[in-house]
Scaffold this motif. Sequence first.
Motif, PDB file in Angstrom:
ATOM      1  N   PRO A  74      54.744 -88.459  38.985  1.00  0.00           N
ATOM      2  CA  PRO A  74      55.782 -87.437  39.226  1.00  0.00           C
ATOM      3  C   PRO A  74      56.330 -86.832  37.932  1.00  0.00           C
ATOM      4  O   PRO A  74      56.629 -85.631  37.886  1.00  0.00           O
ATOM      5  N   ILE A  75      56.442 -87.659  36.877  1.00  0.00           N
ATOM      6  CA  ILE A  75      56.973 -87.134  35.613  1.00  0.00           C
ATOM      7  C   ILE A  75      55.933 -86.267  34.918  1.00  0.00           C
ATOM      8  O   ILE A  75      56.268 -85.249  34.296  1.00  0.00           O
ATOM      9  N   GLY A 116      64.318 -78.782  26.882  1.00  0.00           N
ATOM     10  CA  GLY A 116      65.097 -79.915  27.384  1.00  0.00           C
ATOM     11  C   GLY A 116      64.358 -80.676  28.474  1.00  0.00           C
ATOM     12  O   GLY A 116      64.385 -81.914  28.512  1.00  0.00           O
ATOM     13  N   GLU A 117      63.686 -79.954  29.368  1.00  0.00           N
ATOM     14  CA  GLU A 117      62.925 -80.600  30.442  1.00  0.00           C
ATOM     15  C   GLU A 117      61.759 -81.414  29.873  1.00  0.00           C
ATOM     16  O   GLU A 117      61.475 -82.520  30.346  1.00  0.00           O
ATOM     17  N   VAL A 118      61.093 -80.864  28.867  1.00  0.00           N
ATOM     18  CA  VAL A 118      59.961 -81.561  28.255  1.00  0.00           C
ATOM     19  C   VAL A 118      60.430 -82.834  27.559  1.00  0.00           C
ATOM     20  O   VAL A 118      59.801 -83.897  27.679  1.00  0.00           O
ATOM     21  N   ILE A 119      61.526 -82.752  26.822  1.00  0.00           N
ATOM     22  CA  ILE A 119      62.057 -83.929  26.125  1.00  0.00           C
ATOM     23  C   ILE A 119      62.422 -85.025  27.124  1.00  0.00           C
ATOM     24  O   ILE A 119      62.126 -86.210  26.912  1.00  0.00           O
ATOM     25  N   GLU A 120      63.054 -84.628  28.212  1.00  0.00           N
ATOM     26  CA  GLU A 120      63.434 -85.602  29.241  1.00  0.00           C
ATOM     27  C   GLU A 120      62.201 -86.272  29.853  1.00  0.00           C
ATOM     28  O   GLU A 120      62.189 -87.485  30.079  1.00  0.00           O
ATOM     29  N   SER A 121      61.165 -85.501  30.100  1.00  0.00           N
ATOM     30  CA  SER A 121      59.940 -86.056  30.662  1.00  0.00           C
ATOM     31  C   SER A 121      59.285 -87.032  29.691  1.00  0.00           C
ATOM     32  O   SER A 121      58.872 -88.137  30.073  1.00  0.00           O
ATOM     33  N   LEU A 122      59.201 -86.652  28.423  1.00  0.00           N
ATOM     34  CA  LEU A 122      58.551 -87.504  27.425  1.00  0.00           C
ATOM     35  C   LEU A 122      59.284 -88.830  27.248  1.00  0.00           C
ATOM     36  O   LEU A 122      58.654 -89.871  27.033  1.00  0.00           O
ATOM     37  N   ALA A 123      60.587 -88.789  27.347  1.00  0.00           N
ATOM     38  CA  ALA A 123      61.366 -90.017  27.191  1.00  0.00           C
ATOM     39  C   ALA A 123      61.023 -91.036  28.275  1.00  0.00           C
ATOM     40  O   ALA A 123      61.181 -92.243  28.078  1.00  0.00           O
ATOM     41  N   SER A 124      60.524 -90.552  29.412  1.00  0.00           N
ATOM     42  CA  SER A 124      60.227 -91.441  30.536  1.00  0.00           C
ATOM     43  C   SER A 124      58.770 -91.907  30.595  1.00  0.00           C
ATOM     44  O   SER A 124      58.485 -92.965  31.131  1.00  0.00           O
ATOM     45  N   ILE A 125      57.850 -91.114  30.055  1.00  0.00           N
ATOM     46  CA  ILE A 125      56.427 -91.454  30.230  1.00  0.00           C
ATOM     47  C   ILE A 125      55.710 -91.887  28.960  1.00  0.00           C
ATOM     48  O   ILE A 125      54.609 -92.438  29.038  1.00  0.00           O
ATOM     49  N   ALA A 126      56.296 -91.652  27.790  1.00  0.00           N
ATOM     50  CA  ALA A 126      55.569 -91.880  26.530  1.00  0.00           C
ATOM     51  C   ALA A 126      55.026 -93.310  26.414  1.00  0.00           C
ATOM     52  O   ALA A 126      53.899 -93.524  25.962  1.00  0.00           O
ATOM     53  N   ARG A 134      49.320 -89.615  24.238  1.00  0.00           N
ATOM     54  CA  ARG A 134      50.708 -89.466  23.792  1.00  0.00           C
ATOM     55  C   ARG A 134      50.790 -88.442  22.656  1.00  0.00           C
ATOM     56  O   ARG A 134      51.713 -87.616  22.618  1.00  0.00           O
ATOM     57  N   GLY A 135      49.834 -88.484  21.735  1.00  0.00           N
ATOM     58  CA  GLY A 135      49.822 -87.509  20.643  1.00  0.00           C
ATOM     59  C   GLY A 135      49.675 -86.086  21.141  1.00  0.00           C
ATOM     60  O   GLY A 135      50.301 -85.161  20.610  1.00  0.00           O
ATOM     61  N   LEU A 136      48.849 -85.915  22.181  1.00  0.00           N
ATOM     62  CA  LEU A 136      48.644 -84.575  22.736  1.00  0.00           C
ATOM     63  C   LEU A 136      49.923 -84.044  23.398  1.00  0.00           C
ATOM     64  O   LEU A 136      50.300 -82.887  23.192  1.00  0.00           O
ATOM     65  N   VAL A 137      50.588 -84.880  24.188  1.00  0.00           N
ATOM     66  CA  VAL A 137      51.799 -84.386  24.865  1.00  0.00           C
ATOM     67  C   VAL A 137      52.918 -84.119  23.853  1.00  0.00           C
ATOM     68  O   VAL A 137      53.721 -83.188  24.036  1.00  0.00           O
ATOM     69  N   TYR A 138      52.967 -84.899  22.782  1.00  0.00           N
ATOM     70  CA  TYR A 138      53.949 -84.612  21.744  1.00  0.00           C
ATOM     71  C   TYR A 138      53.635 -83.278  21.055  1.00  0.00           C
ATOM     72  O   TYR A 138      54.549 -82.536  20.662  1.00  0.00           O
ATOM     73  N   GLN A 139      52.358 -82.988  20.904  1.00  0.00           N
ATOM     74  CA  GLN A 139      51.981 -81.719  20.296  1.00  0.00           C
ATOM     75  C   GLN A 139      52.376 -80.547  21.193  1.00  0.00           C
ATOM     76  O   GLN A 139      52.854 -79.511  20.720  1.00  0.00           O
ATOM     77  N   LEU A 140      52.174 -80.717  22.493  1.00  0.00           N
ATOM     78  CA  LEU A 140      52.602 -79.679  23.431  1.00  0.00           C
ATOM     79  C   LEU A 140      54.116 -79.497  23.391  1.00  0.00           C
ATOM     80  O   LEU A 140      54.628 -78.382  23.487  1.00  0.00           O
ATOM     81  N   LYS A 142      55.970 -79.919  20.796  1.00  0.00           N
ATOM     82  CA  LYS A 142      56.273 -79.176  19.573  1.00  0.00           C
ATOM     83  C   LYS A 142      56.119 -77.674  19.781  1.00  0.00           C
ATOM     84  O   LYS A 142      56.903 -76.878  19.244  1.00  0.00           O
ATOM     85  N   ALA A 143      55.102 -77.299  20.569  1.00  0.00           N
ATOM     86  CA  ALA A 143      54.909 -75.870  20.853  1.00  0.00           C
ATOM     87  C   ALA A 143      56.112 -75.304  21.595  1.00  0.00           C
ATOM     88  O   ALA A 143      56.587 -74.200  21.302  1.00  0.00           O
ATOM     89  N   VAL A 144      56.627 -76.066  22.548  1.00  0.00           N
ATOM     90  CA  VAL A 144      57.790 -75.610  23.325  1.00  0.00           C
ATOM     91  C   VAL A 144      59.044 -75.585  22.458  1.00  0.00           C
ATOM     92  O   VAL A 144      59.950 -74.766  22.656  1.00  0.00           O
TER      93      VAL A 144
END
Length: 261
Positions: A74-75, A116-126, A134-140, A142-144
């Motif tokens: 879901p996240i 803000g939505e991306v940061i919240e999601s990453l805090a839950s799934i990283a 994990r490196g790829l989603v952090y890179q995405l 950064k783009a946002v």
Amino acid sequence: MLETIKFLNLGEWAISVVAAIAIWKWILKGLAEKWFQNRLDLQKQEVNTALQIQKDLTLQQAEFEKVKLERVLPILEQFNGAISEHKMMYNTYVSLIINKGGILPDFESQRLKLDGEVIESLASIAIYLPPEFRGLVYQLRKAVSCSWKDPLQIYYLLLDKGGIKCVVDVCAPSNDLYSDLMDCFYDMCNKYLGISNHEQSYASLLKYHGFIDSEFLEPTNLNAAQNFVWKYILFHEYVSINERAEVLELIEQEYEAESAV
């Protein structure tokens, strides 16, 4: 006399046989049976231990698959929704560049909301993701997180350094590195969730989509237009002034060479 000796030798042989049988029956047989029994018990114990380990691993895997479906999926969907919306904004942004348009009024506020939505999601799934994923989603993320530069300024900068062909190349779908990031993200999601059956590793998926696994995940073999997209548009807030100067120098070199042909 000879017959007596033969009889005695036969008797000694018979006694030796009887003694050997007795030793085997009362001593060696018991030891052999005990050794074989111990060996059999040890093998049974090893098999039972291996089966228990396999059972535990299977249960752990099943529990983790449950976590993936009930908690992580879901996240990931929320994360995908945010970056997909940002990608559509990027498409609009690129069209503004090539059409000499100005930035839209709500562009930056909408980007901040998505960030803000991306940061919240990453805090839950990283913590649940493999390192490359994990490196790829952090890179995405950064783009946002990078603010939108004025598209009109980018247009005239490209026009000055490389001419109209450079503007077109930077905005061309073939140089859309954001799409490459997204495609890699989808393949990693499929692998992580067990949707795809391929045996590729996460590192090989990065390589397949043209990225290298490093501290700052980067694409390989960039032309001048792609280099500009990556360092001057997508991740300009993570690139030094010297690197941005190098990007413009490469633009001038490549498009001056093309115009001279």
